[in-house]
Design a protein around this motif. Structure first.
Motif, short mmCIF file in Angstrom:
data_model
loop_
_atom_site.label_atom_id
_atom_site.label_comp_id
_atom_site.label_asym_id
_atom_site.label_seq_id
_atom_site.Cartn_x
_atom_site.Cartn_y
_atom_site.Cartn_z
N ALA A 37 81.64 151.15 25.81
CA ALA A 37 80.91 152.36 26.19
C ALA A 37 81.59 153.04 27.38
CB ALA A 37 79.46 152.03 26.52
N ALA A 38 82.08 152.25 28.34
CA ALA A 38 82.76 152.81 29.51
C ALA A 38 84.04 153.52 29.09
CB ALA A 38 83.06 151.71 30.52
N THR A 39 84.78 152.92 28.17
CA THR A 39 86.02 153.54 27.69
C THR A 39 85.73 154.85 26.98
OG1 THR A 39 87.03 151.35 27.44
CG2 THR A 39 88.06 153.19 26.27
N ALA A 40 84.74 154.84 26.09
CA ALA A 40 84.38 156.06 25.37
C ALA A 40 83.88 157.14 26.33
CB ALA A 40 83.31 155.75 24.32
N PHE A 41 83.12 156.71 27.34
CA PHE A 41 82.62 157.66 28.34
C PHE A 41 83.77 158.31 29.10
CE2 PHE A 41 81.63 158.22 32.87
CZ PHE A 41 80.70 159.26 32.79
N ALA A 42 84.73 157.49 29.54
CA ALA A 42 85.86 158.01 30.31
C ALA A 42 86.68 159.01 29.48
CB ALA A 42 86.73 156.86 30.79
N ILE A 43 86.96 158.66 28.23
CA ILE A 43 87.75 159.56 27.38
C ILE A 43 87.02 160.88 27.16
CG2 ILE A 43 88.67 159.85 25.05
CD1 ILE A 43 89.17 156.81 25.01
N ARG A 44 85.73 160.79 26.84
CA ARG A 44 84.97 162.00 26.57
C ARG A 44 84.82 162.85 27.83
NH1 ARG A 44 81.37 163.80 22.63
NH2 ARG A 44 79.84 165.31 23.42
N THR A 45 84.57 162.20 28.95
CA THR A 45 84.34 162.93 30.20
C THR A 45 85.60 163.64 30.68
OG1 THR A 45 82.60 161.37 30.86
CG2 THR A 45 83.61 162.68 32.61
N LEU A 46 86.74 162.99 30.58
CA LEU A 46 87.99 163.61 31.03
C LEU A 46 88.37 164.82 30.19
CD1 LEU A 46 90.06 160.39 31.84
CD2 LEU A 46 89.17 162.06 33.49
N ARG A 47 87.86 164.89 28.96
CA ARG A 47 88.17 166.02 28.09
C ARG A 47 87.09 167.11 28.12
NH1 ARG A 47 89.99 162.60 22.65
NH2 ARG A 47 91.94 161.76 23.49
N ALA A 48 85.94 166.81 28.74
CA ALA A 48 84.80 167.72 28.70
C ALA A 48 85.01 168.92 29.61
CB ALA A 48 83.53 166.98 29.10
N ALA A 49 84.52 170.07 29.17
CA ALA A 49 84.58 171.29 29.99
C ALA A 49 83.58 171.22 31.14
CB ALA A 49 84.30 172.51 29.13
N HIS A 50 82.46 170.54 30.90
CA HIS A 50 81.43 170.37 31.93
C HIS A 50 81.07 168.88 32.03
CE1 HIS A 50 80.88 174.73 32.08
NE2 HIS A 50 80.86 174.72 30.76
N PRO A 51 81.90 168.08 32.69
CA PRO A 51 81.66 166.64 32.73
C PRO A 51 80.41 166.27 33.53
CG PRO A 51 83.43 167.24 34.24
CD PRO A 51 83.09 168.48 33.46
N VAL A 52 79.76 165.21 33.09
CA VAL A 52 78.60 164.68 33.82
C VAL A 52 79.04 164.13 35.17
CG1 VAL A 52 76.76 162.96 33.80
CG2 VAL A 52 77.35 164.18 31.70
N VAL A 53 80.18 163.45 35.17
CA VAL A 53 80.77 162.88 36.38
C VAL A 53 82.22 163.33 36.46
CG1 VAL A 53 81.30 160.77 37.64
CG2 VAL A 53 79.23 160.89 36.25
N GLU A 54 82.65 163.79 37.61
CA GLU A 54 84.02 164.30 37.76
C GLU A 54 84.97 163.14 38.05
OE1 GLU A 54 86.55 166.49 36.96
OE2 GLU A 54 84.89 167.86 37.41
N LEU A 55 85.44 162.48 36.98
CA LEU A 55 86.33 161.32 37.14
C LEU A 55 87.71 161.71 37.64
CD1 LEU A 55 85.48 159.27 33.90
CD2 LEU A 55 84.59 158.94 36.21
#
Length: 521
Positions: free
Chosen positions: A245-263
Motif C-alpha cells: 500500500a505504501a508503494t502504491a501510495f508513493a507512486i500515485r502521489t508523486l504523479r498526482a496533480a493535487h497530492p494528499v501529501v507532498e512527498l
C-alpha cells in the motif's frame, strides 16, 4: 530561506500560539495518562485482557493517519480553522470517552480523539514557521519542543495521581476546560486567512485510502509482532500489505496533480536528513519512556505514581535545558547542535544498559539527566534543519511528514524493545538456572539470593520448593538483563543519528530555491 514580512508578531499571535502548544500537549499527554490506568478501565468496563490494548492502539492508528494529512487540511481550512476544528473534536471526543459505558463506545471515541490529536501536533510546528519571522523561530520552536517532549515524561505521574485521587473518567475530563478555552479564543487570536474549501473536490480518495491502509497495517503489525512472531502468517500479511500500500501510495502521489501529501519535499537533503533524525529521536524518546516503566513495574514493583515520580527527573532536565537550547540554536549551526544532542543522547541511553537488577531512583538519576539535556538538542535543531529552509507554503506538508517520522520511530522502537524482552528473557533465565544448578555463586548473587543460603541448602527442603522460591528471582534477573540489551539497542540507534548528521546540508546550502514566502502575519 523564508524571508521576514514582519518585525514583531502581535501579542494575540503569541497567545494563540501558546494555546496551540497547550492543545498539542493535551494530545500527547493523553496517550501516557491513559496507559497508566488501563487496568482500572479494564475492570470497570469488563474488558478482556486481549482487547484492552486496543484502547491505546485505536488512538495511535488514528493519530498516525492524521499526521501526514495536516498539510492538505491546512491548505483547505487554513491553520486557524484547522486548529479550532481539531481542538473542538478532541474535546468532544474526550467527553465521549469519559462517559463511555462499553468497550465499543470507548474505542470509537478514542479513534476520533486520536485523529484530532494527530492534527494538533504537526499544526503547532507548522505555526512556528508560518506565524513568526526567522529570528523568532528558535523561541517558538523551543516552546513547542518543551511541550512535545515533556508530555511523555510527566504522563505517568499525572495519570497515576488522577486515577488514585479521582477516577479514570477524569483522565479525559481534564481536557475539557483547556479545550473549550482554546476553541473559543484562537479564532480571535490567530491570523485570518481565506479557506480554500473548493480544494475539497481535489482530494485524492484512493491515495488517502492507501495511506490509511499502509499506516494502520504497519501499526498493528508492530504491535502484534513481538508476541505472535514477526514471521507469523498474521504479521507477515500485515507487513506485506503495508509495504504494498505504501508503494502504491508513493507512486500515485508523486504523479498526482493535487497530492494528499507532498512527498517531493524529500528531495531536499536537509529535510530528508532532518526527518531521519526525527525518526531516530522517536525510537529513543518513546522507547525510553516505555522501557523505564516496564522495568520499574515488573522488577521493582513500583506503582504508576512512584514510576512517574522517578521519571520526572528527565522532565526537569528538559525544562532546565530548554532556554539554553533555544539560545544556542539561534547562534550555532543546527548540525553541530544536533551532533552534540545525539552524542549525549547515546551516552545517556548507553549508561542505562549497565543498570543492576535493583536499579532505582539514584542509579537512574544521571542517565535521565543526560537524556533530558540531550533530547532538547535532538528535537529543536533537527526541526530547524528540516523545516527552516522551506517556503511557508511547503511547511505544513513537511511538518506532517517530520512528525510522522518521529511517531513511526516510536512505534518501531517499542516493537524492537518488546521483541528483545519477549525473545531474550527466556534464554537469560535458562542460562541463569544452568549456572545455579552448576553451583555458580555469581549466578546466585546476580538474582539476589543469599550466598550462605545458596551454599548451605537447608535440610528437608524439596526441589519443588527451591524451584518455586527461585523462579521469580530468576525471571526478574533475566528480565533486567534483557532490559539492558534493549537500552543498548536504543543507544546504537542514537549513534546512527549522530553518524548521519555530517551528510546534512548547511543552513545556506539547504535553502529552498523557491523561497519567496514569508511568515504569515
Amino acid at each position: 530561506m523564508m524571508t521576514e514580512r514582519v518585525t514583531e508578531p502581535s501579542a494575540a499571535t503569541w497567545l494563540g500560539f501558546v494555546l496551540m502548544c497547550l492543545g498539542m500537549f493535551m494530545a500527547i499527554l493523553d496517550i501516557q495518562v491513559v496507559a497508566t490506568s488501563l487496568p482500572t478501565i479494564q475492570s470497570t468496563l469488563a474488558i478482556s485482557r486481549e482487547a484492552m490494548s486496543w484502547i491505546q492502539t485505536a488512538y495511535l492508528i488514528a493519530e498516525i493517519i492524521a499526521i501526514p494529512l495536516t498539510g492538505w487540511l491546512t491548505r483547505v481550512l487554513t491553520l486557524r480553522w484547522l486548529f479550532v476544528i481539531a481542538i473542538s473534536l478532541f474535546t468532544l471526543a474526550s467527553i465521549g470517552c469519559a462517559f463511555s459505558s462499553s468497550f465499543t463506545t470507548l474505542v470509537s471515541f478514542r479513534v476520533l480523539q486520536g485523529f484530532a490529536g494527530g492534527v494538533l501536533i504537526p499544526a503547532v510546528f507548522s505555526a512556528v514557521f508560518m506565524l513568526f519571522p526567522i529570528r523568532l523561530h528558535p523561541v517558538a520552536t523551543t516552546m513547542a519542543g518543551i511541550m512535545a517532549v515533556l508530555a511523555p515524561t510527566v504522563g505517568p505521574v499525572v495519570g497515576g495521581w488522577i486515577t488514585d485521587t479521582w477516577s479514570w473518567h477524569w483522565l479525559f475530563l481534564i481536557n475539557v476546560a483547556p479545550g473549550v478555552v482554546a476553541a473559543l479564543a484562537t479564532p480571535m487570536l490567530l491570523p485570518r486567512e481565506r479557506p480554500r474549501l473548493s480544494d475539497l473536490a481535489t482530494l485524492d480518495v484512493p491515495s488517502l485510502g492507501l495511506l490509511a491502509v499502509s499506516l494502520a497495517c504497519l501499526e498493528i503489525g508492530l504491535k502484534e509482532g513481538p508476541q505472535r512472531g514477526w514471521l507469523s502468517p498474521f504479521c507477515s500479511i500485515l507487513i506485506v500489505l503495508s509495504a504494498a500500500a505504501a508503494t502504491a501510495f508513493a507512486i500515485r502521489t508523486l504523479r498526482a496533480a493535487h497530492p494528499v501529501v507532498e512527498l517531493s519535499t524529500f528531495r531536499s537533503r536537509s529535510f530528508a536528513i532532518g526527518c531521519a533524525l526525527s525518526f531516530f529521536l522517536g525510537v529513543g524518546l518513546f522507547g525510553s519512556v516505555y522501557l523505564m516503566p516496564v522495568f520499574l513495574a515488573y522488577v521493582r514493583h513500583h506503582d504508576a505514581f512512584e514510576i512517574g515520580t522517578i521519571m520526572l527527573v528527565t522532565g526537569v532536565a528538559q525544562l532546565a535545558t530548554a532556554p539554553i537550547a533555544g539560545l544556542l540554536e539561534s547562534r550555532f549551526d543546527p548540525r553541530w547542535l544536533s551532533a552534540a544532542g545525539f552524542g549525549l543522547f547515546a551516552i545517556g541511553l548507553g549508561c542505562s544498559a549497565f543498570e543492576s537488577r535493583v536499579a532505582d531512583f539514584q542509579e537512574m538519576f544521571w542517565p535521565q539527566v543526560l537524556r533530558g539535556v540531550a533530547i532538547m538538542f535532538c528535537l529543536l535543531p533537527p526541526t530547524r534543519l528540516a523545516l527552516g529552509s522551506l517556503t511557508a507554503s511547503r511547511v505544513p506538508d513537511a511538518s506532517g511528514l517530520f512528525n510522522l517520522m518521529r511517531n513511526l520511530g516510536g512505534a518501531i522502537g517499542i516493537a524492537l524493545i518488546d521483541t528483545i524482552l519477549y525473545g531474550r528473557t527466556g534464554g537469560h533465565a535458562d542460562a541463569l538456572r544452568e549456572r545455579l544448578i552448576a553451583g555458580d555463586v555469581t549466578a546466585a548473587q546476580a538474582i539476589g539470593l543469599d550466598v550462605t543460603l545458596f551454599t548451605h541448602r537447608p535440610p528437608h527442603v524439596s526441589d519443588a520448593t527451591v524451584e518455586a522460591y527461585l523462579r521469580p528471582m530468576v525471571e526478574k534477573a533475566a528480565f533486567a538483563l534483557s532490559a539492558n540489551e534493549a537500552w543498548a539497542l536504543l543507544a546504537c540507534v542514537a549513534l546512527l543519528g549522530l553518524l548521519l548528521i555530517p551528510f546534512a546540508a548547511g543552513p545556506l546550502e539547504g535553502a529552498d530555491e523557491n523561497s519567496g514566502d514569508g511568515a504569515l502575519n
